[in-house]
Design a protein around this motif. Structure first.
Motif, PDB file in Angstrom:
ATOM      1  N   TRP A 126      14.644  50.039  51.847  1.00 24.73           N
ATOM      2  CA  TRP A 126      15.450  49.318  50.435  1.00 24.73           C
ATOM      3  C   TRP A 126      15.305  50.408  49.466  1.00 24.73           C
ATOM      4  O   TRP A 126      16.148  50.264  48.528  1.00 24.73           O
ATOM      5  CB  TRP A 126      15.145  48.194  50.117  1.00 24.73           C
ATOM      6  CG  TRP A 126      15.331  46.826  51.306  1.00 24.73           C
ATOM      7  CD1 TRP A 126      16.135  47.136  52.442  1.00 24.73           C
ATOM      8  CD2 TRP A 126      14.776  45.859  51.502  1.00 24.73           C
ATOM      9  NE1 TRP A 126      16.178  45.787  52.929  1.00 24.73           N
ATOM     10  CE2 TRP A 126      15.421  44.961  52.566  1.00 24.73           C
ATOM     11  CE3 TRP A 126      13.918  45.114  50.645  1.00 24.73           C
ATOM     12  CZ2 TRP A 126      14.861  43.709  52.842  1.00 24.73           C
ATOM     13  CZ3 TRP A 126      13.482  43.649  51.137  1.00 24.73           C
ATOM     14  CH2 TRP A 126      14.133  43.063  52.231  1.00 24.73           C
ATOM     15  N   ILE A 133      23.881  51.409  46.655  1.00 25.35           N
ATOM     16  CA  ILE A 133      24.878  50.278  46.620  1.00 25.35           C
ATOM     17  C   ILE A 133      25.119  50.096  44.865  1.00 25.35           C
ATOM     18  O   ILE A 133      26.275  49.938  44.509  1.00 25.35           O
ATOM     19  CB  ILE A 133      24.204  48.928  46.853  1.00 25.35           C
ATOM     20  CG1 ILE A 133      23.900  48.776  48.552  1.00 25.35           C
ATOM     21  CG2 ILE A 133      24.935  47.671  46.636  1.00 25.35           C
ATOM     22  CD1 ILE A 133      23.191  47.735  48.894  1.00 25.35           C
ATOM     23  N   MET A 158      11.582  47.651  41.974  1.00 23.34           N
ATOM     24  CA  MET A 158      11.628  46.256  42.760  1.00 23.34           C
ATOM     25  C   MET A 158      11.022  46.454  44.098  1.00 23.34           C
ATOM     26  O   MET A 158      10.212  45.689  44.707  1.00 23.34           O
ATOM     27  CB  MET A 158      13.011  45.738  42.806  1.00 23.34           C
ATOM     28  CG  MET A 158      13.277  44.445  43.371  1.00 23.34           C
ATOM     29  SD  MET A 158      15.089  44.039  43.554  1.00 23.34           S
ATOM     30  CE  MET A 158      15.629  45.003  44.838  1.00 23.34           C
ATOM     31  N   GLY A 162       7.767  45.116  45.805  1.00 25.97           N
ATOM     32  CA  GLY A 162       7.790  44.232  46.853  1.00 25.97           C
ATOM     33  C   GLY A 162       7.183  44.685  48.276  1.00 25.97           C
ATOM     34  O   GLY A 162       6.502  43.870  48.856  1.00 25.97           O
ATOM     35  N   TYR A 224      17.232  37.676  49.496  1.00 27.33           N
ATOM     36  CA  TYR A 224      15.860  38.382  49.984  1.00 27.33           C
ATOM     37  C   TYR A 224      14.781  37.812  49.409  1.00 27.33           C
ATOM     38  O   TYR A 224      13.843  37.626  50.160  1.00 27.33           O
ATOM     39  CB  TYR A 224      16.174  40.098  49.588  1.00 27.33           C
ATOM     40  CG  TYR A 224      17.236  40.665  50.228  1.00 27.33           C
ATOM     41  CD1 TYR A 224      17.149  41.475  51.530  1.00 27.33           C
ATOM     42  CD2 TYR A 224      18.599  40.730  49.997  1.00 27.33           C
ATOM     43  CE1 TYR A 224      17.834  42.105  52.069  1.00 27.33           C
ATOM     44  CE2 TYR A 224      19.516  41.392  50.739  1.00 27.33           C
ATOM     45  CZ  TYR A 224      19.359  41.955  51.665  1.00 27.33           C
ATOM     46  OH  TYR A 224      20.190  42.686  52.477  1.00 27.33           O
ATOM     47  N   TRP A 228      11.740  36.171  51.463  1.00 30.69           N
ATOM     48  CA  TRP A 228      10.439  36.475  51.359  1.00 30.69           C
ATOM     49  C   TRP A 228       9.411  35.456  51.202  1.00 30.69           C
ATOM     50  O   TRP A 228       8.424  35.372  51.842  1.00 30.69           O
ATOM     51  CB  TRP A 228      10.124  37.548  50.526  1.00 30.69           C
ATOM     52  CG  TRP A 228       8.926  38.468  50.471  1.00 30.69           C
ATOM     53  CD1 TRP A 228       8.743  39.453  50.875  1.00 30.69           C
ATOM     54  CD2 TRP A 228       7.631  38.058  49.763  1.00 30.69           C
ATOM     55  NE1 TRP A 228       7.490  39.963  50.687  1.00 30.69           N
ATOM     56  CE2 TRP A 228       6.680  38.995  50.262  1.00 30.69           C
ATOM     57  CE3 TRP A 228       7.130  36.853  49.143  1.00 30.69           C
ATOM     58  CZ2 TRP A 228       5.283  39.039  49.867  1.00 30.69           C
ATOM     59  CZ3 TRP A 228       5.774  36.831  48.804  1.00 30.69           C
ATOM     60  CH2 TRP A 228       4.903  37.869  48.992  1.00 30.69           C
ATOM     61  N   TYR A 247      16.945  38.603  56.941  1.00 30.73           N
ATOM     62  CA  TYR A 247      17.565  39.766  56.296  1.00 30.73           C
ATOM     63  C   TYR A 247      18.381  40.510  56.899  1.00 30.73           C
ATOM     64  O   TYR A 247      19.322  41.420  56.227  1.00 30.73           O
ATOM     65  CB  TYR A 247      16.059  40.906  56.326  1.00 30.73           C
ATOM     66  CG  TYR A 247      15.055  40.173  55.504  1.00 30.73           C
ATOM     67  CD1 TYR A 247      15.098  39.994  54.129  1.00 30.73           C
ATOM     68  CD2 TYR A 247      13.676  40.159  55.873  1.00 30.73           C
ATOM     69  CE1 TYR A 247      13.842  39.688  53.294  1.00 30.73           C
ATOM     70  CE2 TYR A 247      12.481  39.990  55.156  1.00 30.73           C
ATOM     71  CZ  TYR A 247      12.793  39.663  53.740  1.00 30.73           C
ATOM     72  OH  TYR A 247      11.686  39.093  52.964  1.00 30.73           O
ATOM     73  N   LYS A 255      25.785  44.910  52.748  1.00 28.46           N
ATOM     74  CA  LYS A 255      25.823  46.559  53.022  1.00 28.46           C
ATOM     75  C   LYS A 255      27.220  46.739  53.691  1.00 28.46           C
ATOM     76  O   LYS A 255      28.248  47.332  53.142  1.00 28.46           O
ATOM     77  CB  LYS A 255      25.079  46.881  54.013  1.00 28.46           C
ATOM     78  CG  LYS A 255      23.479  47.191  53.137  1.00 28.46           C
ATOM     79  CD  LYS A 255      22.628  48.048  53.975  1.00 28.46           C
ATOM     80  CE  LYS A 255      21.820  47.162  54.821  1.00 28.46           C
ATOM     81  NZ  LYS A 255      20.612  48.074  55.243  1.00 28.46           N
TER      82      LYS A 255
HETATM   83  C1  RET Z   1      11.801  41.480  47.728  1.00 26.07           C
HETATM   84  C2  RET Z   1      10.238  40.523  47.599  1.00 26.07           C
HETATM   85  C3  RET Z   1       9.677  40.484  46.231  1.00 26.07           C
HETATM   86  C4  RET Z   1      10.654  40.095  45.175  1.00 26.07           C
HETATM   87  C5  RET Z   1      12.135  40.574  45.259  1.00 26.07           C
HETATM   88  C6  RET Z   1      12.570  41.044  46.404  1.00 26.07           C
HETATM   89  C7  RET Z   1      14.043  41.522  46.361  1.00 26.07           C
HETATM   90  C8  RET Z   1      14.496  42.319  47.326  1.00 26.07           C
HETATM   91  C9  RET Z   1      16.057  42.558  47.278  1.00 26.07           C
HETATM   92  C10 RET Z   1      16.481  43.512  48.261  1.00 26.07           C
HETATM   93  C11 RET Z   1      17.761  43.928  48.487  1.00 26.07           C
HETATM   94  C12 RET Z   1      17.871  44.639  49.609  1.00 26.07           C
HETATM   95  C13 RET Z   1      19.168  45.141  49.992  1.00 26.07           C
HETATM   96  C14 RET Z   1      19.097  46.028  51.064  1.00 26.07           C
HETATM   97  C15 RET Z   1      20.014  46.839  51.592  1.00 26.07           C
HETATM   98  O1  RET Z   1      19.969  47.859  52.198  1.00 26.07           O
HETATM   99  C16 RET Z   1      11.273  42.779  47.940  1.00 26.07           C
HETATM  100  C17 RET Z   1      12.218  40.927  48.829  1.00 26.07           C
HETATM  101  C18 RET Z   1      12.990  40.336  44.063  1.00 26.07           C
HETATM  102  C19 RET Z   1      17.031  42.127  46.253  1.00 26.07           C
HETATM  103  C20 RET Z   1      20.448  44.782  49.220  1.00 26.07           C
END
Ligand code: RET
Length: 291
Positions: A126, A133, A158, A162, A224, A228, A247, A255
């Motif tokens: 990520w 993105i 972030m 994470g 996300y 988690w 996920y 995506k």
């Molecule tokens: C974690 C855990 C810790 C707190 C937060 C998280 C947010 C993750 C996000 C991921 C987005 C991923 C994407 C991937 C596309 O390829 C790491 C889960 C806030 C927002 C859009």
């Protein structure tokens, strides 16, 4: 002297505190008892591949450099994704991590090893996919590069924090502290999208598309941290396969769906998106050559 590969493996084992090999993890996922988990990886390899081909096809007649740049950033999201899911599928970016005392999954075993299955490759990759993105969203809103790169820096922070939350084994409090840090960086990104870019999209004339992309992104991205927290790394009320599918579904929304919506918009090369022949040229009034 130890061969470098052996040292690398030892370092990886030390970080992940696991003696499980990629081969064992691969067999654990694809051995027959975890079909759902295996499918959550393989389906995304197929979707990322199809998205890459779709972008190449839809973008074949683009002529203006700005829509071309947006299409390239869109393609890179899926390029990272296909590599990410290949890492998970092969077991390379999976690990078995022992949870600290007090964690609901403390004492669990996976593939004959103490600990729970952690898909740490997801957080790592990520770090590379989310900036693309944000580049796309920022460009569609017509934002400046300072703001776009600021959100990229925050998304990297972030994801890395994470990853730290997922891999910390020393203390339950520190796992959640990493989570809080990561969530704070996340909120900075949400603020820029909802406040700055929404206003800029209005001035740029891309409000219609931006509103849809913003909704999918903000709602999807909130999923996300929720997953988690509910999953095996958090309070462990969801099992690994459900979390992984969660996920994977979020990835499909944030995506591939975002990609096709953006792509269908930019291929018409509307005035709100184009930049003119010398857009991004390294010298003013010099047309970049196409060869
Ligand atoms: C974690 C855990 C810790 C707190 C937060 C998280 C947010 C993750 C996000 C991921 C987005 C991923 C994407 C991937 C596309 O390829 C790491 C889960 C806030 C927002 C859009």
């Amino acid at each position: 002297m130890q061969p470098p590969i052996d040292l690398g493996f030892r370092a990886c084992s030390a970080v992940l505190q696991t003696g499980v090999t990629d081969q064992e993890l691969f067999e654990y996922v694809f051995g027959g008892d975890n079909t759902l988990l295996a499918l959550s990886f393989v389906v995304n390899i197929a979707l990322a591949g199809l998205t890459i081909l779709g972008i190449a096809y839809l973008g074949r007649n683009l002529s203006d450099p700005r829509p071309k740049a947006i299409a390239t950033a869109l393609m890179l999201i899926s390029v990272v994704s296909i590599s990410s899911y290949t890492g998970l599928t092969s077991g390379l970016t999976l690990g078995v991590v022992e949870m600290p005392a007090g964690h609901p999954a403390a004492g669990a075993t996976t593939a004959g090893q103490d600990g729970v299955l952690v898909m740490w490759g997801r957080y790592l990759t990520w770090t590379f996919s989310t900036p693309f993105i944000l580049i796309v969203l920022g460009m569609i809103a017509g934002s400046n590069w300072t703001k776009i790169l600021t959100t990229c820096a925050f998304t990297i922070a972030m994801c890395v924090t994470g990853l730290a939350a997922a891999l910390t084994t020393s203390s339950l409090v520190l796992r959640w502290w990493w989570f809080v840090l990561s969530s704070t960086f996340f909120l900075v990104i949400v603020y820029v999208i909802l406040v700055d870019w929404t206003a800029e999209a209005e001035r740029t004339g891309t409000t219609d598309l931006f509103r849809t992309l913003k909704l999918l992104t903000v709602v999807g991205w909130f999923g996300y941290p929720i997953l988690w927290a509910l999953g095996v790394e958090g309070i462990a009320i969801l099992d690994v396969a459900t979390t992984s599918w969660g996920y994977s579904v979020l990835d499909i929304i944030t995506k591939y769906i975002v990609t096709f919506l953006a792509m269908f918009y930019v291929i018409d090369e509307p005035e709100s998106i184009t930049g003119g022949a010398d857009y991004s040229a390294s010298l003013p009034r010099v047309e970049p050559s196409d060869d």
